[in-house]
Write a protein that holds these residues in place. Structure first.
Motif, PDB file in Angstrom:
ATOM      1  N   ARG A 120       2.324   1.670  -3.516  1.00  0.00           N
ATOM      2  CA  ARG A 120       1.280   2.148  -4.453  1.00  0.00           C
ATOM      3  C   ARG A 120       1.008   3.612  -4.218  1.00  0.00           C
ATOM      4  O   ARG A 120       0.841   4.388  -5.175  1.00  0.00           O
ATOM      5  CB  ARG A 120       0.000   1.353  -4.270  1.00  0.00           C
ATOM      6  CG  ARG A 120       0.052   0.001  -4.913  1.00  0.00           C
ATOM      7  CD  ARG A 120      -1.284  -0.698  -4.823  1.00  0.00           C
ATOM      8  NE  ARG A 120      -1.179  -2.016  -5.417  1.00  0.00           N
ATOM      9  CZ  ARG A 120      -1.971  -3.019  -5.129  1.00  0.00           C
ATOM     10  NH1 ARG A 120      -2.955  -2.868  -4.263  1.00  0.00           N
ATOM     11  NH2 ARG A 120      -1.807  -4.190  -5.705  1.00  0.00           N
ATOM     12  N   SER A 121       0.962   4.018  -2.959  1.00  0.00           N
ATOM     13  CA  SER A 121       0.723   5.419  -2.624  1.00  0.00           C
ATOM     14  C   SER A 121       1.838   6.311  -3.164  1.00  0.00           C
ATOM     15  O   SER A 121       1.591   7.381  -3.724  1.00  0.00           O
ATOM     16  CB  SER A 121       0.598   5.588  -1.122  1.00  0.00           C
ATOM     17  OG  SER A 121       0.468   6.921  -0.777  1.00  0.00           O
ATOM     18  N   ALA A 127       0.829  -1.202   0.000  1.00  0.00           N
ATOM     19  CA  ALA A 127       0.000   0.000   0.000  1.00  0.00           C
ATOM     20  C   ALA A 127       0.868   1.258   0.000  1.00  0.00           C
ATOM     21  O   ALA A 127       0.562   2.237  -0.706  1.00  0.00           O
ATOM     22  CB  ALA A 127      -0.928   0.001   1.209  1.00  0.00           C
TER      23      ALA A 127
END
Length: 104
Positions: A96-97, A93
């Motif tokens: 991806r951020s 995550a």
């Protein structure tokens, strides 16, 4: 052979020291402790047996049984695999951020 008797006696003392862990309802032993111990005891038991140290081999087998019980009944609710999966998802995550921030 005195070595066989000594190793067997040491195994009995080691097993006796594990009784409080088994009987304590709040005891938690992670798989990172119990599983390597199971592997080592398996190898030791085979080595003792191959050397005709039957007492020592029986002691290793008894330790293997006790550590198996600890591994099964005293593992944390969240297993090592679950914790690793959660860390992987958190890392994914974050990546991806970061990628979205760069691309966006």
């Amino acid at each position: 052979m005195w070595q066989d008797t000594l190793i067997f006696a040491g195994s009995i003392v080691a097993i006796a020291s594990l009784v409080p862990t088994i009987t304590n309802e709040e005891a938690i032993v992670p798989h990172t402790t119990s599983v390597p111990t199971l592997v080592v005891l398996s190898g030791q038991g085979l080595a003792y047996y191959s050397l005709d140290l039957m007492g020592a081999a029986i002691g290793a087998a008894a330790g293997l049984i006790v550590w198996s019980l600890i591994a099964y009944y005293k593992a944390p609710e969240e297993s090592v695999l679950d914790a690793g999966r959660e860390r992987l998802l958190e890392s994914t995550a974050r990546v991806r951020s970061a990628v979205d921030g760069i691309a966006g």
